[in-house]
Write a protein that holds these residues in place. Sequence first.
Motif, PDB file in Angstrom:
ATOM      1  N   VAL A  89       0.830  -1.205   0.000  1.00 20.56           N
ATOM      2  CA  VAL A  89       0.000   0.000   0.000  1.00 20.56           C
ATOM      3  C   VAL A  89       0.864   1.255   0.000  1.00 20.56           C
ATOM      4  CG1 VAL A  89      -1.680   1.338   1.346  1.00 20.56           C
ATOM      5  CG2 VAL A  89      -1.995  -1.126   1.049  1.00 20.56           C
ATOM      6  N   SER A  90       2.024   1.193   0.640  1.00 27.89           N
ATOM      7  CA  SER A  90       2.906   2.357   0.707  1.00 27.89           C
ATOM      8  C   SER A  90       3.415   2.774  -0.670  1.00 27.89           C
ATOM      9  CB  SER A  90       4.097   2.077   1.632  1.00 27.89           C
ATOM     10  OG  SER A  90       4.993   1.143   1.046  1.00 27.89           O
ATOM     11  N   THR A  91       3.304   1.895  -1.665  1.00 33.38           N
ATOM     12  CA  THR A  91       3.748   2.231  -3.032  1.00 33.38           C
ATOM     13  C   THR A  91       2.645   2.914  -3.835  1.00 33.38           C
ATOM     14  OG1 THR A  91       3.051   0.111  -4.023  1.00 33.38           O
ATOM     15  CG2 THR A  91       5.235   0.192  -3.000  1.00 33.38           C
ATOM     16  N   PHE A 114       0.217  -9.522  -6.791  1.00 34.41           N
ATOM     17  CA  PHE A 114       0.163  -8.097  -6.474  1.00 34.41           C
ATOM     18  C   PHE A 114      -0.584  -7.323  -7.560  1.00 34.41           C
ATOM     19  CE2 PHE A 114       3.866  -9.201  -3.773  1.00 34.41           C
ATOM     20  CZ  PHE A 114       3.339  -8.761  -2.570  1.00 34.41           C
ATOM     21  N   GLU A 115      -0.473  -7.792  -8.798  1.00 36.34           N
ATOM     22  CA  GLU A 115      -1.191  -7.124  -9.885  1.00 36.34           C
ATOM     23  C   GLU A 115      -2.700  -7.223  -9.660  1.00 36.34           C
ATOM     24  OE1 GLU A 115      -1.346  -4.810 -13.313  1.00 36.34           O
ATOM     25  OE2 GLU A 115       0.385  -5.398 -12.119  1.00 36.34           O
ATOM     26  N   ARG A 116      -3.144  -8.345  -9.100  1.00 37.62           N
ATOM     27  CA  ARG A 116      -4.573  -8.523  -8.806  1.00 37.62           C
ATOM     28  C   ARG A 116      -5.023  -7.568  -7.699  1.00 37.62           C
ATOM     29  NH1 ARG A 116      -9.115  -8.469  -7.672  1.00 37.62           N
ATOM     30  NH2 ARG A 116     -10.656 -10.146  -7.728  1.00 37.62           N
ATOM     31  N   LEU A 117      -4.220  -7.430  -6.652  1.00 36.92           N
ATOM     32  CA  LEU A 117      -4.562  -6.512  -5.570  1.00 36.92           C
ATOM     33  C   LEU A 117      -4.514  -5.068  -6.045  1.00 36.92           C
ATOM     34  CD1 LEU A 117      -5.236  -5.912  -2.636  1.00 36.92           C
ATOM     35  CD2 LEU A 117      -2.793  -6.131  -2.086  1.00 36.92           C
ATOM     36  N   ALA A 124      -7.865  -7.485 -12.865  1.00 39.06           N
ATOM     37  CA  ALA A 124      -6.982  -8.154 -13.822  1.00 39.06           C
ATOM     38  C   ALA A 124      -7.412  -9.578 -14.117  1.00 39.06           C
ATOM     39  CB  ALA A 124      -5.548  -8.150 -13.282  1.00 39.06           C
ATOM     40  N   SER A 125      -7.971 -10.274 -13.115  1.00 40.31           N
ATOM     41  CA  SER A 125      -8.365 -11.659 -13.329  1.00 40.31           C
ATOM     42  C   SER A 125      -9.511 -11.784 -14.319  1.00 40.31           C
ATOM     43  CB  SER A 125      -8.760 -12.313 -12.003  1.00 40.31           C
ATOM     44  OG  SER A 125      -9.874 -11.650 -11.449  1.00 40.31           O
TER      45      SER A 125
END
Length: 227
Positions: free
Chosen positions: A24-26, A111-114, A152-153
């Motif tokens: 989340v920090s990113t 991570f791409e999904r989140l 993304a899914s």
Amino acid sequence: MAQRIRIFIVEDDPMVADILKRFVSTMKSFVIVGCANNGEKALKDLQETAVDLVFLDIFMPEMNGLQLLKELRSREAPVDVIVISAAQEPDTINQVIRSGAFDYIIKPFLFERLKASLETYEEYRKKLLSGKDTVSQEEVDKLLILRRTKNASCLPKGLNISTLKKVENLLEESPTPLSAEETARAIGISRVTARRYLEYLVDQGKAVVERNYGEIGRPINTYRSIK
């Protein structure tokens, strides 16, 4: 600068909680405002902390995530929930959906999904909290389509959420309809790839295709965003 979306993590595995915090920090639009390792503590903390979105695990001591979600809904707590859990039982997922979770992500997750889920949530909030007194049926339809199709899914093989977002933003910001070739040059992808993204947006009801008849040659398909 717009106010960042405030996230509270409910996760009993400290390693997973730390991974979520670092991820989340990113993302500049989000900030972590608290964390709890069980449902009982989370319920107490959420009464004392301003929160927009909860990351919620299912398997936890004292009060599990499903119990906590139902309790939040019974209290009409003004928070949204993204469940992030290893639980894959259809009955559990069905109860989570019935209880109004915004999304359900199965561990171990990509991570791409989140990221896609958070980007979808951010856009959803912007559209829903636009300051209007009422929303039309068309706007409601767009919000529901957004929730169903942006992750993304859900994308066809060969498409990715990052490029899709770029193409979508390009169409929204363009004062005139764009061809696949114009889109390709602006984004830095091939014309064939650009056409796939544009046709996908048409299929999802987020763009329309128009036939552009020039003075000579074959007509060209151009694409316009439905805002």
